[in-house]
Enzyme design. Structure first.
Site, PDB file in Angstrom:
ATOM      1  N   LYS A 167       0.820  -1.214   0.000  1.00  0.00           N
ATOM      2  CA  LYS A 167       0.000   0.000   0.000  1.00  0.00           C
ATOM      3  C   LYS A 167       0.850   1.260   0.000  1.00  0.00           C
ATOM      4  CE  LYS A 167      -4.426  -1.424   1.434  1.00  0.00           C
ATOM      5  NZ  LYS A 167      -5.668  -1.014   2.014  1.00  0.00           N
ATOM      6  N   LYS A 184      -4.302  -8.238  -6.750  1.00  0.00           N
ATOM      7  CA  LYS A 184      -5.525  -8.588  -6.023  1.00  0.00           C
ATOM      8  C   LYS A 184      -6.688  -7.669  -6.425  1.00  0.00           C
ATOM      9  CE  LYS A 184      -6.258  -7.075  -1.753  1.00  0.00           C
ATOM     10  NZ  LYS A 184      -7.150  -6.906  -0.611  1.00  0.00           N
ATOM     11  N   LYS A 242     -11.044  -3.101  -3.332  1.00  0.00           N
ATOM     12  CA  LYS A 242     -12.143  -2.129  -3.414  1.00  0.00           C
ATOM     13  C   LYS A 242     -11.643  -0.698  -3.501  1.00  0.00           C
ATOM     14  CE  LYS A 242     -13.505  -2.928   1.284  1.00  0.00           C
ATOM     15  NZ  LYS A 242     -12.421  -2.449   2.148  1.00  0.00           N
TER      16      LYS A 242
HETATM   17  P1  ATP Z   1      -8.721  -1.970   0.405  1.00  0.00           P
HETATM   18  O1  ATP Z   1      -8.412  -2.000  -1.035  1.00  0.00           O
HETATM   19  O2  ATP Z   1      -9.445  -0.740   0.848  1.00  0.00           O
HETATM   20  O3  ATP Z   1      -7.563  -2.330   1.278  1.00  0.00           O
HETATM   21  P2  ATP Z   1      -9.835  -4.588   0.201  1.00  0.00           P
HETATM   22  O4  ATP Z   1     -10.708  -4.752  -0.992  1.00  0.00           O
HETATM   23  O5  ATP Z   1      -8.490  -5.200   0.165  1.00  0.00           O
HETATM   24  O6  ATP Z   1      -9.788  -3.078   0.615  1.00  0.00           O
HETATM   25  P3  ATP Z   1     -10.443  -5.197   2.933  1.00  0.00           P
HETATM   26  O7  ATP Z   1     -11.383  -4.320   3.693  1.00  0.00           O
HETATM   27  O8  ATP Z   1      -8.998  -5.005   3.187  1.00  0.00           O
HETATM   28  O9  ATP Z   1     -10.689  -5.157   1.379  1.00  0.00           O
HETATM   29  O10 ATP Z   1     -10.808  -6.698   3.195  1.00  0.00           O
HETATM   30  C1  ATP Z   1     -12.024  -7.200   3.666  1.00  0.00           C
HETATM   31  C2  ATP Z   1     -11.936  -8.700   3.624  1.00  0.00           C
HETATM   32  O11 ATP Z   1     -11.982  -9.133   2.262  1.00  0.00           O
HETATM   33  C3  ATP Z   1     -10.649  -9.280   4.204  1.00  0.00           C
HETATM   34  O12 ATP Z   1     -10.945 -10.478   4.895  1.00  0.00           O
HETATM   35  C4  ATP Z   1      -9.811  -9.568   3.001  1.00  0.00           C
HETATM   36  O13 ATP Z   1      -8.878 -10.593   3.214  1.00  0.00           O
HETATM   37  C5  ATP Z   1     -10.872  -9.971   1.996  1.00  0.00           C
HETATM   38  N1  ATP Z   1     -10.447  -9.686   0.643  1.00  0.00           N
HETATM   39  C6  ATP Z   1     -10.095  -8.473   0.154  1.00  0.00           C
HETATM   40  N2  ATP Z   1      -9.779  -8.558  -1.134  1.00  0.00           N
HETATM   41  C7  ATP Z   1      -9.930  -9.870  -1.476  1.00  0.00           C
HETATM   42  C8  ATP Z   1      -9.725 -10.602  -2.695  1.00  0.00           C
HETATM   43  N3  ATP Z   1      -9.334  -9.982  -3.785  1.00  0.00           N
HETATM   44  N4  ATP Z   1      -9.975 -11.917  -2.689  1.00  0.00           N
HETATM   45  C9  ATP Z   1     -10.395 -12.556  -1.571  1.00  0.00           C
HETATM   46  N5  ATP Z   1     -10.583 -11.917  -0.391  1.00  0.00           N
HETATM   47  C10 ATP Z   1     -10.355 -10.596  -0.337  1.00  0.00           C
END
Ligand code: ATP
Ligand code: LTN
Length: 328
Positions: free
Chosen positions: A114, A196, A199
């Site tokens: 990040k 990955k 969001k």
């Molecule tokens: P950000 O981009 O804001 O960091 P994010 O999409 O990575 O957000 P998080 O809020 O960090 O989402 O994660 C929420 C949950 O979703 C966590 O348990 C994380 O491991 C899971 N998660 C996030 N992205 C993925 C993905 N691409 N595939 C599977 N699980 C995911």
């Protein structure tokens, strides 16, 4: 698995996507019948990077409604907002001083990803993020933390912090354990299968949000990258893009990957993607129908009730911790 204390959370840092659903959220409702589940909207984690205040407030409700639409039942599970309970930030500070070590935080790969090349200029909060996450988990005597692959390292850090604190001050924390799905724990971007699905990605064509417009979602699937050779089988090393699409198909369509490989033998990417788009659209339509039936007022009430229940547990643990370190 039964009678366990289960805790997990999601940041209101963007629109939840099918990666968040498949990797994390979809596991949660299945656990609530036989365990004590606590699900949190972690807004203090979201502000580790700059958020628009109005958006952040709106997303709190959006995520709460998403939890409910995904099947979390507030009669069985506790749903609450992290910033409603000051014990989280208080315990995070205590753990910063007693338990967490710079050497451990320096190993966290999410921070490196990040912060990228700007490590010196990102917020201290982004660096300290895993310690707040440890506090979330440890306040509730959590035994199991269902998360996606990328959060496993943070849960391991929470274990280390708990063990160190217990060792130095007395047994107060349960040692938590991450649960990661064997399939779908890391859904990749639709346009770059090495990255990955996230969001907070600037390019939303990379991901399908749970609240995406249906036709827009269909287009995103049709535009998703595939690999060179036009045949359908699962091989992450050789065919990362297609393997990711197969995983999404299997998870949202409730089919086995092996079965899909058989069904699409001799067929091309075009037909496969069209069917996958139908599966995704059907999933989104069902999800959005549930989501739209939940009002903001209902979501706020759920958070209020959740706060009461969670706060009693959290404050009790914080009191024990404070006594052990000599603060009260
Ligand atoms: P950000 O981009 O804001 O960091 P994010 O999409 O990575 O957000 P998080 O809020 O960090 O989402 O994660 C929420 C949950 O979703 C966590 O348990 C994380 O491991 C899971 N998660 C996030 N992205 C993925 C993905 N691409 N595939 C599977 N699980 C995911
Ligand atoms: N860091 C997590 C969100 C999170 C969390 C938690 C997950 C914050 N506190 C406690 C499980 C348990 C993420 O998904 N980005």
């Amino acid at each position: 698995m039964n009678d366990k204390i289960i805790f997990s959370g999601i940041q209101p840092s963007g629109r939840l996507n099918i990666g968040n659903y498949i990797g994390a959220l979809s596991q949660w409702p299945k656990m609530q019948a036989e365990n004590n589940c606590i699900f949190c909207v972690v807004d203090y984690h979201a502000i580790t990077v700059k958020q628009d205040p109005e958006e952040l407030r709106r997303r709190l409700l959006e995520i709460t409604k998403t939890y409910l639409a995904a099947g979390i039942d507030p009669e069985k599970s506790i749903i609450f907002r992290q910033s409603d309970i000051s014990a989280h930030t208080e315990l995070a500070w205590i753990l910063n001083c007693a338990g967490a070590r710079i050497a451990d935080l320096n190993k966290m790969t999410q921070f490196k990803d990040k912060a990228g090349k700007n490590q010196e200029s990102v917020s201290v909060g982004l660096y300290d993020y895993p310690v707040l996450m440890a506090a979330d988990i440890l306040l509730y005597g959590t035994e199991i933390v269902p998360v996606g692959e990328d959060q496993k390292q943070h849960v391991e850090l929470a274990r280390d912090i708990a063990k160190r604190f217990n060792n130095d001050y007395g047994e107060v924390f349960e040692i938590p354990q991450a649960i990661v799905k064997t399939e779908g724990a890391r859904i990749m971007s639709l346009l770059d299968p090495m990255k990955k699905m996230s969001k907070s990605d600037d390019n939303q064509n990379n991901c399908i949000a749970l609240l995406d417009d249906i036709e827009e979602a269909r287009k995103k699937i049709m535009r998703a990258v595939t690999d060179s050779e036009d045949s359908i089988y699962f091989d992450v090393a050789e065919k990362p893009a297609l393997s990711n699409l197969l995983t999404i198909y299997a998870q949202l369509g409730n089919r086995e990957i092996k079965r899909l490989e058989k069904d699409y033998k001799g067929k091309g990417y075009g037909e496969f993607k069209k069917d996958l788009a139908d599966v995704v659209v059907k999933f989104l339509e069902d999800f959005q129908a549930k989501y739209n039936s939940i009002s903001d007022e209902e979501a706020l009430k759920v958070l209020e009730r959740g706060k009461e229940k969670a706060e009693a547990i959290a404050n009790k643990k914080l009191k024990e911790v404070k006594e052990l370190i000599g603060i009260k």
